[in-house]
Design a protein around this motif. Structure first.
Motif, short mmCIF file in Angstrom:
data_model
loop_
_atom_site.label_atom_id
_atom_site.label_comp_id
_atom_site.label_asym_id
_atom_site.label_seq_id
_atom_site.Cartn_x
_atom_site.Cartn_y
_atom_site.Cartn_z
N GLY A 10 0.81 -1.21 0.00
CA GLY A 10 0.00 0.00 0.00
C GLY A 10 0.84 1.25 0.00
O GLY A 10 2.05 1.21 -0.22
N LEU A 11 0.17 2.36 0.27
CA LEU A 11 0.81 3.67 0.33
C LEU A 11 1.03 4.06 1.79
O LEU A 11 0.10 3.96 2.61
CB LEU A 11 -0.08 4.71 -0.36
CG LEU A 11 0.36 6.18 -0.26
CD1 LEU A 11 1.69 6.39 -0.96
CD2 LEU A 11 -0.73 7.07 -0.83
N VAL A 12 2.23 4.49 2.11
CA VAL A 12 2.55 4.88 3.48
C VAL A 12 3.48 6.09 3.43
O VAL A 12 4.25 6.26 2.49
CB VAL A 12 3.20 3.70 4.23
CG1 VAL A 12 4.53 3.30 3.61
CG2 VAL A 12 3.35 4.00 5.71
N GLN A 13 3.37 6.91 4.45
CA GLN A 13 4.23 8.09 4.54
C GLN A 13 5.63 7.71 5.01
O GLN A 13 5.80 6.69 5.71
CB GLN A 13 3.62 9.11 5.50
CG GLN A 13 2.35 9.75 4.99
CD GLN A 13 1.86 10.86 5.90
OE1 GLN A 13 2.25 10.96 7.06
NE2 GLN A 13 1.00 11.71 5.36
N PRO A 14 6.63 8.49 4.66
CA PRO A 14 7.98 8.23 5.18
C PRO A 14 7.96 8.16 6.71
O PRO A 14 7.29 8.95 7.37
CB PRO A 14 8.77 9.43 4.69
CG PRO A 14 8.06 9.87 3.45
CD PRO A 14 6.61 9.62 3.72
N GLY A 15 8.69 7.18 7.23
CA GLY A 15 8.71 6.94 8.66
C GLY A 15 7.64 5.97 9.14
O GLY A 15 7.68 5.54 10.29
N GLY A 16 6.73 5.63 8.28
CA GLY A 16 5.65 4.72 8.65
C GLY A 16 6.04 3.26 8.56
O GLY A 16 7.19 2.92 8.28
N SER A 17 5.04 2.41 8.80
CA SER A 17 5.27 0.96 8.83
C SER A 17 4.23 0.23 7.98
O SER A 17 3.11 0.72 7.81
CB SER A 17 5.18 0.44 10.27
OG SER A 17 6.17 1.01 11.09
N LEU A 18 4.65 -0.92 7.48
CA LEU A 18 3.74 -1.84 6.79
C LEU A 18 4.19 -3.25 7.12
O LEU A 18 5.38 -3.50 7.37
CB LEU A 18 3.81 -1.66 5.27
CG LEU A 18 3.00 -0.56 4.61
CD1 LEU A 18 3.29 -0.54 3.11
CD2 LEU A 18 1.51 -0.75 4.85
N ARG A 19 3.24 -4.18 7.07
CA ARG A 19 3.58 -5.58 7.19
C ARG A 19 3.06 -6.33 5.98
O ARG A 19 1.86 -6.32 5.71
CB ARG A 19 3.01 -6.21 8.47
CG ARG A 19 3.54 -7.62 8.70
CD ARG A 19 3.05 -8.24 9.98
NE ARG A 19 1.68 -8.75 9.87
CZ ARG A 19 1.15 -9.66 10.66
NH1 ARG A 19 1.88 -10.19 11.64
NH2 ARG A 19 -0.10 -10.04 10.50
#
Length: 125
Positions: A10-19
């Motif tokens: 997906g789309l995430v902002q810098p500094g964010g997280s995804l699994r």
């Protein structure tokens, strides 16, 4: 025949997280070494992380300390937890597997015989 199905991009902002998740069917992951690769248009697919059947892990220098590979044996699924994401992490991510006796590592996608369909990760403000 092992089949892998990915989810979680997906789309995430810098500094964010995804699994990211990679669910396996057709055989148990106990017999396989598993890995995550990523690819951007015009570039070769590069190894991100790998998990040996005995628990040994390997990470690309660019993701060390930020990404974690893991496996849930009960769910026959493995994961890539991505923290502190950077725009440079933007890519199509692929999960992969190979019989444990055949190969291990992140040096080349040619080591792996089974692949997921890919999931897009975009890191952008």
């Amino acid at each position: 025949q092992l089949q892998l199905v990915e989810s979680g991009g997906g789309l995430v902002q810098p500094g964010g997280s995804l699994r990211l998740s990679c669910a396996a069917t057709g055989n148990t992951l106990d017999y396989y070494n598993i890995a995550w690769f990523r690819q951007v248009p015009g570039k070769e697919r590069e190894g991100v992380s790998a998990l040996r059947h005995n628990g040994f892990t390997r990470y690309a220098d660019s993701v060390k300390g930020r990404f974690t590979i893991s496996k849930d044996n009960a769910k026959n699924t493995f994961y890539l937890q991505m923290n502190s994401l950077e725009p440079e992490d933007t890519a199509e991510y692929y999960c992969a597997a190979v019989l444990a006796t055949k190969a291990f590592g992140i040096s080349s996608p040619n080591l792996y015989d089974f692949w997921g369909q890919g999931t897009q990760v975009t890191v952008s403000a």
